[in-house]
Write a protein that holds these residues in place. Structure first.
Motif, PDB file in Angstrom:
ATOM      1  N   LEU A  37      71.741  41.966   8.488  1.00 28.99           N
ATOM      2  CA  LEU A  37      70.768  42.420   7.502  1.00 28.99           C
ATOM      3  C   LEU A  37      69.804  43.441   8.084  1.00 28.99           C
ATOM      4  CD1 LEU A  37      69.905  38.946   5.936  1.00 28.99           C
ATOM      5  CD2 LEU A  37      71.628  40.591   5.166  1.00 28.99           C
ATOM      6  N   LYS A  38      69.500  43.304   9.365  1.00 31.93           N
ATOM      7  CA  LYS A  38      68.580  44.224  10.021  1.00 31.93           C
ATOM      8  C   LYS A  38      69.059  44.431  11.439  1.00 31.93           C
ATOM      9  CE  LYS A  38      63.793  44.690  11.633  1.00 31.93           C
ATOM     10  NZ  LYS A  38      62.494  44.005  11.807  1.00 31.93           N
ATOM     11  N   ASN A  39      69.257  45.705  11.792  1.00 34.53           N
ATOM     12  CA  ASN A  39      69.796  46.008  13.113  1.00 34.53           C
ATOM     13  C   ASN A  39      68.802  46.868  13.873  1.00 34.53           C
ATOM     14  OD1 ASN A  39      71.318  46.481  15.332  1.00 34.53           O
ATOM     15  ND2 ASN A  39      73.202  46.954  14.222  1.00 34.53           N
ATOM     16  N   SER A  40      68.022  46.209  14.727  1.00 41.22           N
ATOM     17  CA  SER A  40      67.047  46.924  15.557  1.00 41.22           C
ATOM     18  C   SER A  40      66.950  46.163  16.874  1.00 41.22           C
ATOM     19  CB  SER A  40      65.702  47.001  14.852  1.00 41.22           C
ATOM     20  OG  SER A  40      65.207  45.703  14.583  1.00 41.22           O
TER      21      SER A  40
ATOM     22  N   ILE B 134      67.726  41.620  15.845  1.00 43.08           N
ATOM     23  CA  ILE B 134      68.739  41.654  14.791  1.00 43.08           C
ATOM     24  C   ILE B 134      68.600  40.426  13.910  1.00 43.08           C
ATOM     25  CG2 ILE B 134      71.230  41.610  14.318  1.00 43.08           C
ATOM     26  CD1 ILE B 134      71.619  43.042  17.001  1.00 43.08           C
ATOM     27  N   LYS B 135      68.587  40.634  12.611  1.00 41.15           N
ATOM     28  CA  LYS B 135      68.585  39.520  11.674  1.00 41.15           C
ATOM     29  C   LYS B 135      69.887  39.554  10.883  1.00 41.15           C
ATOM     30  CE  LYS B 135      63.591  39.078  11.088  1.00 41.15           C
ATOM     31  NZ  LYS B 135      62.455  38.985  10.116  1.00 41.15           N
TER      32      LYS B 135
ATOM     33  N   GLU C  37      68.461  34.928  13.945  1.00 41.05           N
ATOM     34  CA  GLU C  37      67.772  36.059  14.553  1.00 41.05           C
ATOM     35  C   GLU C  37      68.265  36.202  15.982  1.00 41.05           C
ATOM     36  OE1 GLU C  37      63.551  35.842  14.312  1.00 41.05           O
ATOM     37  OE2 GLU C  37      63.508  35.772  12.107  1.00 41.05           O
TER      38      GLU C  37
END
Length: 784
Positions: free
Chosen positions: A416-419, A422-423, A436
């Motif tokens: 869902l979130k790649n930084s 990561i989520k 997470e």
């Protein structure tokens, strides 16, 4: 079982007269190895020269022409020599056995055995002709598989069966020689004959370094070096032929007199690994002498290891090898096994055995064979796992594999979130599990959220974490996949188009990974939620020098919560007893009596033995001291306190005084409670015996099994698991024999507490997920 009798001319004649001991042929190499060339003259002949009888005990008895030639005390391991206790004065010269006459006098007997075995082979080939992808002769280069191959060769067309040699990478040179010689032997009869080889793609000694030396407690080597390569070979062969591997008919040389376990085998039985395997054992009821005489009189290739004196052949270095085999190994094949010996010596040094002579003694005494965890291993990879009611978190250092690649086996993954952080979500069994992930300099952190009490899901999540951390690309879990969706060598690759997330690549072992299990550190008190983190014997000295006393427990079970304001214990006694109550799961962290405590208070009035057996199970699971004792001190062993202190220091790194206090707590418990009569009976002023219970309460056995379900999520296991790979369970807790356990399991099945399938090797135990350890005791209370 049949025996033999001496015949004139230094010959042995097989007979129907039952014998407790079997005579075996002896060659000049063995006679020289034990030093009998100093007393007798004999040629370096191809034929045997004498006969040996191995009775139970430490002596070998050599015979020539029916007369006792010599009595030899066996060496105690690698570096000792045999001692000749007696040598005959009446015999001076030994002449080779006349193989032609040996064959003549034993032909009727051996022919009868041979014909019956061939009929059995043909019968099973016909019975399973439409049910198996392949007919396989499992060929090891040993005497038993040599005979089975010869029998199958006579019955089946060469094109109809596959001869498969599984090379462990630890075989000795004569084994490789006999494989080549055997292939040439049968090619002269049928040119298309060949022996195929299966082998793990990894260098064997490198896996020793990654896993740590195999041991009797951590027997990872058989799965990694034998089972996995064989199944991988057969799966690839089936795939090449455009088929899916569903079933294999395996002719093998297993014999009943090799071990107590094998004596219970059926002659034909289903095995269950990845595919349906049918094991056919044509010579199950032959003895060693019959096998060797068949080979000698038929002129079949014979592994030269038998000439040196080895009674069984296989891996050079083995935790189950006898001291006699180790003596021969070091005498004849020192260079061939040196790399593996160096791994053991390095392990000993890491365990604190510093001097060269001390390390040699460590090897000589076989102390490495009792390894049960990762202490002493220089593993850079570490994982710390913490759990709460709704979350599971892990901090990993120096992971070997990609976490997200392994995560695919758990379920469908969406990022869902790649930084930096990561989520994502993973969809598992109709549940959406958020997570997470954060990359660290030398590892990562991961947290799974919104979890419930689903033990299977939690165990699989931990399995994925362990695989990411410790994966050595051994292929052990690759062959567990029934759909060919997993590749682990040279790198892990999960094919999401064919992975069904069945969990078999995780569920096959309690940690989800062979390497993780081998390097795990088991010692520690408390809840046991932290795993595989090196420590200094945490939880070992929780009780000062006090033991768990019967009158203390009686007082607590009578008073429950009122005990805390109405007892006469001193301050240190009270602290020690409170720790006992916590480890026995009778109080929680707030010192409130648990539901188990209330149940046992009622059960005590009907069966106090069940109460103590349940408490013993919990102490073995939760107490660092009692857990260590249950795993490290073998059943039937006599010991004194000094021995235990030394062993506890070696395993945990604690100081001598701390170890002495801990052992005093242990023996004080045995002296002052019913636990002593089963697990630490005092047999003299300084000596104790770990006796065990042959007939524990059947509900205590069920309680022990359901603790496995609660802690490890194991719903299906085998009887063999309880005696080999698992670090807890009824055998580790009670020491009961396999026969007694199977009897109790059947009784538990009648009580509808579990389901079992105890037929030959198919010894499956199925636990009911709707039950738990407390419900087992509630049922017990109603039935007592």
């Amino acid at each position: 079982m049949y025996g033999a009798e001496f015949h004139s001319g230094n010959l042995i004649k097989l007979s129907d007269r039952t014998e407790e001991n079997i005579f075996l042929p002896v060659f000049f190499e063995e006679l020289k190895a034990v030093g009998l060339d100093k007393f007798f003259d004999f040629p370096e002949s191809k034929e045997p020269l004498a006969w040996v009888e191995e009775k139970k005990g430490s002596y070998l008895f050599y015979y020539y022409n029916g007369e006792l030639l010599a009595k030899v005390k066996k060496p105690s391991g690698f570096f000792n020599e045999p001692k000749i206790v007696y040598a005959s004065n009446s015999v001076k010269e030994l002449k080779p056995v006349d193989l032609e006459k040996l064959s003549e006098i034993n032909h009727p007997y051996l022919k009868k055995l041979e014909e019956e075995a061939k009929e059995y082979i043909e019968e099973k080939a016909e019975a399973f002709k439409d049910k198996a992808n392949f007919k396989v002769v499992s060929y090891s280069g040993g005497k038993d598989s040599q005979v089975v191959l010869d029998l199958v060769f006579q019955v089946l067309h060469v094109e109809d069966f596959l001869t498969l040699f599984t090379d462990t990478g630890m075989e000795l040179p004569p084994t490789y020689e006999v494989v080549k010689e055997t292939e040439e032997f049968y090619r002269k009869k049928t040119p298309v004959f060949s022996i195929k080889t299966a082998k793990n793609p990894n260098e064997t000694v490198n896996l020793w370094k990654a896993f740590g030396p195999p041991s009797r407690m951590l027997r990872w080597c058989c799965s990694v070096y034998k089972i996995a390569p064989q199944l991988r070979f057969l799966e690839e062969k089936a795939r090449t032929e455009g088929n899916k591997l569903t079933s294999v008919l395996t002719y093998e040389g297993t014999r009943a007199d090799e071990s107590q376990k094998r004596s219970t085998f059926e002659r034909t039985s289903p095995g269950q690994k990845i595919f349906r395997e049918i094991n056919v054992r044509p010579i199950l009821y032959w003895n060693s002498l019959e096998v060797l005489l068949y080979i000698l009189t038929k002129g079949l290739p014979l592994n030269k290891l038998y000439r040196y004196g080895f009674r069984r052949v296989g891996c050079g270095i083995c935790p189950f090898a006898s001291p006699w085999s180790e003596f021969l190994l070091w005498k004849f094949f020192k260079e061939e096994v040196r790399d593996f010996v160096d791994v053991v010596l390095s392990y000993a040094e890491n365990m604190g055995v510093k001097g060269e002579e001390e390390r040699k003694e460590y090897l000589q005494k076989g102390l490495w064979k009792e390894r049960s965890g990762g202490l002493g291993l220089n593993t850079e990879e570490k994982v710390e796992i913490l759990e709460s009611l709704t979350e599971l978190s892990a901090v990993v250092e120096n992971n070997r594999e990609n976490f997200f690649e392994w995560l695919k086996v758990l379920g469908n993954v969406e990022i869902l979130k790649n930084s930096d952080s990561i989520k994502g979500e993973v969809f598992v069994d109709n549940k959406l599990i958020p997570f997470e992930f954060k990359k660290r300099r030398n590892g990562f952190e991961v947290t799974f959220k919104n979890l419930d009490s689903d033990s299977k899901l939690r165990r699989r999540i931990k399995g994925v974490i362990n695989k990411s951390t410790f994966c050595a690309h051994c292929t052990g879990c690759e062959v567990e996949c029934p759909f060919g969706a997993l590749t682990t060598h040279p790198q892990v690759k999960v094919r999401t188009d064919s992975c069904t997330h069945c969990g078999k690549c995780i569920d096959f072992i309690d940690t989800g990974c062979y390497t993780a299990k081998s390097v795990a550190i088991h010692i520690g008190g408390g809840s046991g939620k932290k795993t595989m983190k090196k420590g200094k014997g945490k939880g070992i000295n929780r009780y000062f020098t006090f033991g768990l006393r019967e009158n203390w427990l009686e007082g607590f079970l009578n008073l429950q919560e009122n005990w805390f304001r109405d007892n006469n214990l001193g301050p240190d006694q009270r602290k020690a007893f409170v720790n006992f109550l916590k480890d026995a799961e009778l109080i929680n962290e707030k010192k409130e009596p648990t539901e188990l405590s209330r149940l046992l208070s009622k059960i005590r009035e009907k069966d106090s033995n069940l109460v103590w057996q349940v408490i013993w199970v919990n102490l073995c699971l939760n107490s660092g001291l009692f857990n260590w004792y249950s795993r490290k001190v073998t059943w039937g062993r006599e010991f004194n306190k000094k021995e235990l202190v030394s062993e506890l220091q070696e395993d945990t790194g604690i100081k001598k005084k701390t170890g002495s206090n801990a052992v005093n707590s242990l023996t004080n418990t045995f002296d002052n409670s019913p636990l002593g009569k089963w697990f630490g009976e005092k047999v003299s002023r300084t000596t104790y015996l770990k006796r065990g219970i042959e007939n524990p309460n059947l509900f205590a056995v069920a309680y022990s099994l359901y603790k496995l379900l609660e802690r490890e999520g194991i719903e299906k296991l085998t009887v063999e698991d309880l005696y080999s790979s698992l670090q807890s369970g009824p055998y580790k807790h009670f020491g009961l024999s396999r026969r007694s356990l199977e009897r109790i399991l059947r009784s538990l099945k009648d009580e509808k507490l579990l389901s079992v399938d105890l037929v030959a090797d198919l010894d499956n135990i199925f636990l009911y997920p709707e039950l738990n350890s407390l419900k087992v005791l509630e049922i017990a209370l109603r039935k007592l």
